[in-house]
Structures are given as C-alpha cells and as structure tokens.
Design an enzyme around this catalytic site. Sequence first.
Site, PDB file in Angstrom:
ATOM      1  N   SER A 188     -37.037 -23.104 -21.588  1.00  0.00           N
ATOM      2  CA  SER A 188     -38.447 -22.700 -21.547  1.00  0.00           C
ATOM      3  C   SER A 188     -38.633 -21.190 -21.764  1.00  0.00           C
ATOM      4  O   SER A 188     -39.733 -20.734 -22.004  1.00  0.00           O
ATOM      5  CB  SER A 188     -39.086 -23.122 -20.221  1.00  0.00           C
ATOM      6  OG  SER A 188     -38.746 -22.211 -19.196  1.00  0.00           O
ATOM      7  N   LYS A 236     -39.170 -17.419 -15.137  1.00  0.00           N
ATOM      8  CA  LYS A 236     -40.419 -17.469 -15.908  1.00  0.00           C
ATOM      9  C   LYS A 236     -40.951 -16.047 -16.090  1.00  0.00           C
ATOM     10  O   LYS A 236     -40.492 -15.107 -15.451  1.00  0.00           O
ATOM     11  CB  LYS A 236     -41.491 -18.298 -15.167  1.00  0.00           C
ATOM     12  CG  LYS A 236     -41.145 -19.743 -14.931  1.00  0.00           C
ATOM     13  CD  LYS A 236     -41.272 -20.601 -16.188  1.00  0.00           C
ATOM     14  CE  LYS A 236     -40.757 -21.998 -15.881  1.00  0.00           C
ATOM     15  NZ  LYS A 236     -40.453 -22.801 -17.037  1.00  0.00           N
TER      16      LYS A 236
END
Lengths: 437, 155
Positions: free
Chosen positions: B72, B109
């Site tokens: 991701s 993230k």
Amino acid sequence: MVFAPTGSFVSDSPKRLIALVDCNNFYVSCERVFDPRLRNRPVVVLSNNDGCAVSRSQEAKDLGIKMGAPWFELRHFERSHGLVARSSNYALYGLLSNRVMSILRDMAPGQEVYSIDESFLEMTGIADPLALGREMRARVLQWTHIPVCVGMASTKTRAKLANHIAKKSLKCQGTFNLESLTPEQEDRLLGKIEVGQVWGVGRRISDKLSRMGILTVRDLKRCDPDAIQDRFSVVLARTVSELQGIACLSLEEVAPPKKQIMVSRSFGELITTEEELREAVVHYVTRASEKLRQEGLMAQTLMVFAHSNPYREEDTQYRGARVIPLVTPTQDTRKLIAAALTGLSEIYVAGILYKKAGVMLTDLVGQDIQQEDLFAVSDSEGSKRLMQVLDTINKHHGRGTIAMAASGLNEQRWRMRTDLKSPAYLSQWKELRIAKG
Amino acid sequence: MNTPIPNAILRSSSVTPAASLPPAFSLPMFGSRVPAGFPSPAEDYIEKELDANELLVTNPAATYFVKVSGQSMRGCWVRDGDIVVVDCSITPRRGMVVVAVLDGEMLVKQLDVGSAGEPLLKPSNARYPTITVQEGQDFLIWGIVTWSLHRQAHS
C-alpha cells in the site's frame, strides 16, 4: 557527592535532590512495545520455564493476579478475561533497559543505574525539577514506549517513597517531588502509607514494627535512629535517618565491578543421563565465559552444581556442587569447560532426576592486572584471539552459531522452556517486527 | 566534596572491547615507541571508514528497524519486504510516513489530517483505501519512517 549542575545554578550549595525513575511493570511494558495487541488487556510475563508470573500489567493486577502466581493457576483467565502470557525475553528487556537508561543519563548531571528498570538521578541545583521529571517521562515514553514514574526527594529512601506516591496517586500524573510539601502536608501523606512500603522494610520487619505500634511511614520517620539500631539493625536505623532527610546512602555513579557471574537454568524436562547434564553444563559455561570476556574479567574459581526437583517429593532428592580453583585466572571457554566437566563428573549420581544445573564463576579479576604463575600456563595470545573470533561470530550470526562440540548438537532437552517467548525484535534481523504497508 | 564529576567518567561504560586492550604479557619497556618531540603531522588526517549507522541511526536510543509487508505504500518508496528505519523522537507532521498503531495493528501509512481534525492514514497506492481514525479507537503514532531500505541484489 555533589555535582556541578548543568541547568541554571541557584546558589552555592543548592539543596540536595535525587530522583528515582522506575519503569512501570517493566517486562510487560517491553512486550507491549512491539506487540500492540497486548495494550489495554491483562498480560503477565512468566519466569524461566514458564513457571510463575514475574511481571503483571495493571489489568492483570486488577484481576487479583499476585506476583509469583503459578501459570497453571492463572490459565483460566485466558478464556474469561483474555489474559495473555509471555515467556521472559531477557535479551529484549536488557536492550530496552539500555535505551531507557541512556536517555535518562543524558538528561541529568549524574546517574546510578540501580536495576534493570530503576535509576537514581542527580537533580541537585536543577531550577525546575518537576518540569524536568515530566520531560523525562514524556521522552522515555515517546522514544521507547516504556511508561515510567519519577519520584524526587532529598535522599534515596525518600525518593523511592516519592516514586511510590507518583505511581499510586492519579493526581501526580507519574511525577512527584516529596520536598514540595509543607511539613504538615508531608505528615498527613506519610500517615496514610503503610510502613512496609519503605525501601528495605520487608515483611518480617514490618510485622515486628507494627507489633510496636509503628504502622505508617510517618510513625517510622518519627523514631529515634539510635533506638531503632538497638532493637533492629544499623540498616534500619539508616533507613530512619534517610526518611528524616539525612542522606546515608550515596549515589554510586560507577557500577561496582561484577563479583560473580552465574548461569543456571531449570530444565524443560527432568534429565537423568550424565551426557545430557554435560551438554547443559557446557552450554552454561559457554554463556558465562562470554559474559566474562564482555566485562574484561578473568575467573579464578568455578563452581558447578546440579540438583533434583525439590517440589517433587516422590523423587529422590539430591544436591551436588563442586568448587574448582583454577590454577591461573582464565577467560578461555575451553579451560573453563574442562574444569566444569571435572567437577560435574564428581557430583554426578546416576538414577537422579535432575531439574536444574548451573555454573558460577567467582574470584574475578581484571584481565589486565594478571599475575603470572611461574609454573602454570595462562591464557596465550592465540587463546585470546580464538575467543574473540568465537564471540564475534556468535554476536553477528546469533548465539550458538559456533559452539564447543561437547555442548551437543542433537535435540537439547535441557534447554529452557520458552513456548511463549516473543521474537528478538532488537537483536536479530530475521526477527524484526512486521508492520502492514 | 564539591568536585564535579567529569562527564567522561559518568558516561564511561563498564564494557571494554577486548580487541582494544593491550596484550597481557607485552613488556612495557619495549612494547611501544614513546612519541617525543613534535607529534606526527599525519595524525590530523587519519579518517574513519564510513559507517552506515551514522547515516541511518542519528538517535540510537529512539531508532528501530521494522519490516514491511504489503504494497500500500509503494508510491512512497516503501515496498513489500523492505526494512524501514523508524525514529520515534521526531514530532509527527502532516505528510510524513509513519508507523502507527491502530486497535492493536501496526501499520505503515502516510499521516494526514481530515477536515474535522481527525487523523487520516493514507496509502500511496490507489488500490488501497484511506483509513480515517475514529474516536474511541486505540490510536498511536509509534514513530516516523526516516529511511526505507530496499534490497536490489544478494551479495
């Protein structure tokens, strides 16, 4: 001993102030650093061989789990309350402790590391000690994720008490300066704390004190140290003086050199053969001599011991130990193994179910202050280089990559049981914490 | 009583590397040359080899290595199997790649802030959703990613 403070200098002889920084539930907190699933739930860390709880999270304490409670008595909490147990991972705890201690060292002009999770710090002459205490807490938490409490006072014993108050009182938010109270406030506060909470006052002494009507810390503080010395000991008299603000214990900035190195473990299962016992002992000597070389020391005496399980009354009980003087001080694994195996062959008795064995190296001397024995052969340059290579390889490739053949290469039944042990997050590349990207 | 303790003593570690100690049986009289007169001019120019730790680990007490699984964060040069260097002493700011803890999970993230001030954990790969941190969730910025290490070849 007074330090030149690094902060602003208040007066020529500022009032003495010492902080005790103590990590909360240290082993459990270490486990939580890399495993956030353990946050906000009951967790215990178990002793060697997964026997008993040696560290408990607040949630575990709230369940009524006592220090030292055996795991088999706690297991039912796994289902009912989501209790999680971990085997002790001393490598991880040691490395995190180093980080905590080095952060604190850089924040104060003097430090005495008191234990794996406690450190005394010099705070004399610091303009705003409470603010520094809060900063210590915040920084250790942010950098290592280990929560700590800071207690400050004029003596070590009072600082330890201040730390206890910082831990228990929500109002303190983990930082408390005992010297910030008026004498009346202090009296009221110490009147609420049981005498057994004082540093060095164990169960036996507190029982005796309470029979004399000395129930609280305030009661003990009001005692006459001389009278206490007559009825108890000079140690307790010193404690009373320290409570009164008279420093009797100095800050020992440099840790005294090790007096002995001991490596011993309980076996995963009971073992009977001399061969297995020899393998275990060789393994322990290997560890102990690694530690010896790390400290730059040499041993002059080795003790080896083995015993049965004293809790299994049905077994034949046996304890054997042998002390072997070494001809010259040595740090050579091979010589130490030879000595240990000689000792072991003398104490080994067939037919015993052995539960534990260990070695202790004593009479330690620095490797550079060695006396040459006219007739004996001491460690040669070649031996030293070999030991260095051995330590380097084992350090880089994991413990036990290269071992003495006598330590056995087959399944090692005597190894410590560590079913629930967390990975070596800080010391092995193959065991790094994984984060989801 | 009032002599200050030099920092060098307070900070000295009890562990001395074995390699740096003198051999035990060297004869001190002949063991080494004693420099007399002018010091060697070359000493000023002795340089150490480069050490990757100096580059990657500027604050050892607060730095951790963490392995990443998942794709991701490809767009921020953090790929599946990479090792990231995480410095926990840095104050988190918008746009930084962070290691965050959310309800017991450890995530890598990009940190952002929503219109109502709520923390957002954004992927840098269109196939993954942005995570909005809800009130009541156990949320913590564990540390800031300062480097990502991607292996190109095995030696």
